[in-house]
Motif scaffolding. Sequence first.
Motif, PDB file in Angstrom:
ATOM      1  N   HIS A 250     -49.060   0.978  -0.835  1.00 46.88           N
ATOM      2  CA  HIS A 250     -49.005  -0.420   0.035  1.00 46.88           C
ATOM      3  C   HIS A 250     -49.081   0.550   1.470  1.00 46.88           C
ATOM      4  O   HIS A 250     -48.585   0.144   2.530  1.00 46.88           O
ATOM      5  CB  HIS A 250     -47.887  -1.086   0.046  1.00 46.88           C
ATOM      6  CG  HIS A 250     -47.785  -1.899  -1.396  1.00 46.88           C
ATOM      7  ND1 HIS A 250     -48.357  -2.984  -1.527  1.00 46.88           N
ATOM      8  CD2 HIS A 250     -47.027  -1.602  -2.372  1.00 46.88           C
ATOM      9  CE1 HIS A 250     -48.283  -3.467  -2.585  1.00 46.88           C
ATOM     10  NE2 HIS A 250     -47.374  -2.529  -3.302  1.00 46.88           N
ATOM     11  N   ALA A 251     -49.748   1.873   1.534  1.00 47.31           N
ATOM     12  CA  ALA A 251     -49.587   2.716   3.004  1.00 47.31           C
ATOM     13  C   ALA A 251     -50.173   1.815   3.776  1.00 47.31           C
ATOM     14  O   ALA A 251     -49.397   1.956   5.389  1.00 47.31           O
ATOM     15  CB  ALA A 251     -49.988   4.058   2.525  1.00 47.31           C
ATOM     16  N   THR A 252     -51.094   1.082   3.976  1.00 42.89           N
ATOM     17  CA  THR A 252     -52.078   0.460   4.886  1.00 42.89           C
ATOM     18  C   THR A 252     -51.010  -0.572   5.642  1.00 42.89           C
ATOM     19  O   THR A 252     -50.841  -0.576   6.745  1.00 42.89           O
ATOM     20  CB  THR A 252     -53.268  -0.192   4.618  1.00 42.89           C
ATOM     21  OG1 THR A 252     -53.984   1.099   4.005  1.00 42.89           O
ATOM     22  CG2 THR A 252     -53.799  -0.984   5.546  1.00 42.89           C
ATOM     23  N   GLU A 253     -50.195  -1.341   4.648  1.00 43.23           N
ATOM     24  CA  GLU A 253     -49.507  -2.439   5.236  1.00 43.23           C
ATOM     25  C   GLU A 253     -48.267  -1.708   6.148  1.00 43.23           C
ATOM     26  O   GLU A 253     -47.974  -2.248   7.157  1.00 43.23           O
ATOM     27  CB  GLU A 253     -48.712  -3.357   4.326  1.00 43.23           C
ATOM     28  CG  GLU A 253     -49.869  -4.133   3.281  1.00 43.23           C
ATOM     29  CD  GLU A 253     -50.482  -3.485   2.258  1.00 43.23           C
ATOM     30  OE1 GLU A 253     -50.867  -4.208   1.294  1.00 43.23           O
ATOM     31  OE2 GLU A 253     -50.707  -2.307   2.313  1.00 43.23           O
ATOM     32  N   TYR A 254     -47.694  -0.617   5.567  1.00 39.09           N
ATOM     33  CA  TYR A 254     -46.692   0.109   6.393  1.00 39.09           C
ATOM     34  C   TYR A 254     -47.034   0.718   7.587  1.00 39.09           C
ATOM     35  O   TYR A 254     -46.295   0.708   8.679  1.00 39.09           O
ATOM     36  CB  TYR A 254     -45.868   0.950   5.566  1.00 39.09           C
ATOM     37  CG  TYR A 254     -44.988   0.671   4.455  1.00 39.09           C
ATOM     38  CD1 TYR A 254     -43.919  -0.164   4.761  1.00 39.09           C
ATOM     39  CD2 TYR A 254     -45.356   0.826   2.952  1.00 39.09           C
ATOM     40  CE1 TYR A 254     -42.849  -0.812   3.805  1.00 39.09           C
ATOM     41  CE2 TYR A 254     -44.407   0.152   2.098  1.00 39.09           C
ATOM     42  CZ  TYR A 254     -43.258  -0.669   2.652  1.00 39.09           C
ATOM     43  OH  TYR A 254     -42.183  -1.272   1.509  1.00 39.09           O
TER      44      TYR A 254
END
Length: 263
Positions: A207-211
């Motif tokens: 979920h790196a993009t969301e963070y």
Amino acid sequence: MSDDQQPTRLQFLEQAFGEHAKAFESNLEDDKFKLEQQKSVFKKRAELAAKVPKFWSTSLQNCGQTAQFIDAVDEDALKALKDVWIEHSASDVREYEVRFTFGKNPYFKDQVLVKKVTLTPPKGLEPAPEKPAPYDLEAPVYLAEKTPIQWTSSEHDLTKKAPRPADVEGKEEYDDFDGVGSFFNWFNEVGEDRTTLGELLLEWWGHATEYAAGLASVDDDSGAEFDFDDELEDDESEDDEDPKKEIDLDDDEKKRPAKKQRR
């Protein structure tokens, strides 16, 4: 079947699901194919992230679970982070390696730092752990051999500036003491992952993009999805309280989680 011979996955499924075992076996293969297909998505994400300054360092900082492992001394070095990639073992998905790619920075000479997580316990570990059962997703994993870091000088060695405290086990919140030291200490550790950072990075990476975009809360350390029914129950409980009851602001402040003090 002899005691030394490990049962196959199909035999496990037959014991659990009987005549439906082969159908479940086929379904597992479909899931494995989907995991392979996801690689193209993450590769595309890496290409896009390369165009965004400090994408990866921002993402790590915006995730409450990983941010607690980043000391103030790490922040400048992590700004040089160009990519993070996690690759699962082809033979056993429970094993994986985390690959950090860096641009030029004043702290270390390495372009890539890799940390492997394995099912194989280190030699001499006491008490000796039992051999994990096949397909046991709860089997303990261990940090493999140390990853040497070529620091540009002793003064730039971040693990010396912020060493890992010895008493990190048994702490529910790392705010209970003065941090966990430099993020880069993790590369020097072997055996049991005392801080469970490997597992947390595995969850964060998906979920790196969301963070990085700030879509996920900085203080979200549960990874759980929002439960609307639970929220309704909480609201109803609050509505049932005595409307004349005074609100103790001091007591409310005590309930708020403490933040890690950065050095």
